[in-house]
Design an enzyme around this catalytic site. Structure first.
Site, PDB file in Angstrom:
ATOM      1  N   CYS B  33       0.805  -1.227   0.000  1.00  0.00           N
ATOM      2  CA  CYS B  33       0.000   0.000   0.000  1.00  0.00           C
ATOM      3  C   CYS B  33       0.834   1.270   0.000  1.00  0.00           C
ATOM      4  CB  CYS B  33      -0.921   0.011   1.206  1.00  0.00           C
ATOM      5  SG  CYS B  33       0.018   0.009   2.753  1.00  0.00           S
ATOM      6  N   CYS B 102      -0.889  -5.214   6.482  1.00  0.00           N
ATOM      7  CA  CYS B 102      -0.727  -4.053   7.365  1.00  0.00           C
ATOM      8  C   CYS B 102      -0.027  -4.444   8.654  1.00  0.00           C
ATOM      9  CB  CYS B 102      -2.075  -3.457   7.713  1.00  0.00           C
ATOM     10  SG  CYS B 102      -3.129  -3.178   6.298  1.00  0.00           S
TER      11      CYS B 102
HETATM   12  S1  FES Z   1      -3.397  -0.257   4.016  1.00  0.00           S
HETATM   13 FE1  FES Z   1      -1.393   0.507   4.264  1.00  0.00          FE
HETATM   14  S2  FES Z   1      -0.841  -0.159   6.238  1.00  0.00           S
HETATM   15 FE2  FES Z   1      -2.855  -0.877   6.007  1.00  0.00          FE
END
Ligand code: FES
Lengths: 121, 121
Positions: B33, B102
């Site tokens: 992400c 995450c």
């Molecule tokens: S979506 Fe990036 S750390 Fe959870």
């Protein structure tokens, strides 16, 4: 790094929360990171009178949602449908390239909420 | 959905912030992400006396960091190095599969901070 605008909206986001029995409701998931974004709208005479968002998403998602809800509030549905993903990033004075996927969430959820309202009418 | 534990740590995260002139500092990026996580440690006689984190990451990243810092505080460096990504998810009573990436961030940043300290000694 993040712009001053992004930091401001992240630290003190606007329009966080839910609207009970909303006139329109949009929920979208982010295929990149798996985050969810929900937007609730209250509509009066074709104008977005109130708007709230809720997310478990990252700082960039929070900042862009705060900005998108600011942009949409008080607009007609037609005007709000024209708010694009790029508008939001521009208003925030940019986002790091690796975080552009986060900014899509808010605009997409806004459009989904408006479509939901229009379908119910 | 998210467990009660995740929601608690998200709404009221522990050990948020920075340590000035830390004894160890770890910074890792999430390839999925693009989020960043920073962990700062204060070490006294081989024990993690104080630990803080800072992130722009999502709710799951915040909850796992809060949990990882709780787990590491008061532990010896050797004990803290053995805290795994899985330990954190287990302590949080699970995370949705799409959010497991995450939870890696916090454990990785903790280990990076400890390695930074050990290299400087
Ligand atoms: S979506 Fe990036 S750390 Fe959870």
């Amino acid at each position: 790094g993040y712009s001053q605008k992004v930091m401001e909206h992240f630290m003190n986001p606007h329009n966080v929360g839910v609207i009970e029995n909303p006139d329109g409701y949009g929920k979208v998931g982010n295929p990149v990171c798996g985050d969810l974004m929900e937007i609730f709208i209250r509509v009066r005479e074709n104008v977005i009178e109130d708007i709230r968002f809720r997310t478990f998403g990252c700082g960039s998602a929070i900042a862009t949602s705060s900005m998108v809800t600011d942009l949409a509030k008080g607009k007609t549905l037609e005007e709000a449908l024209q708010i694009t993903r790029d508008d939001v990033a521009t208003e925030l004075e940019g986002l790091p390239p690796r975080k552009m996927h986060c900014s899509n969430l808010a605009a997409d959820a806004l459009h989904a909420a408006i479509r939901d309202y229009l379908e119910k009418e």
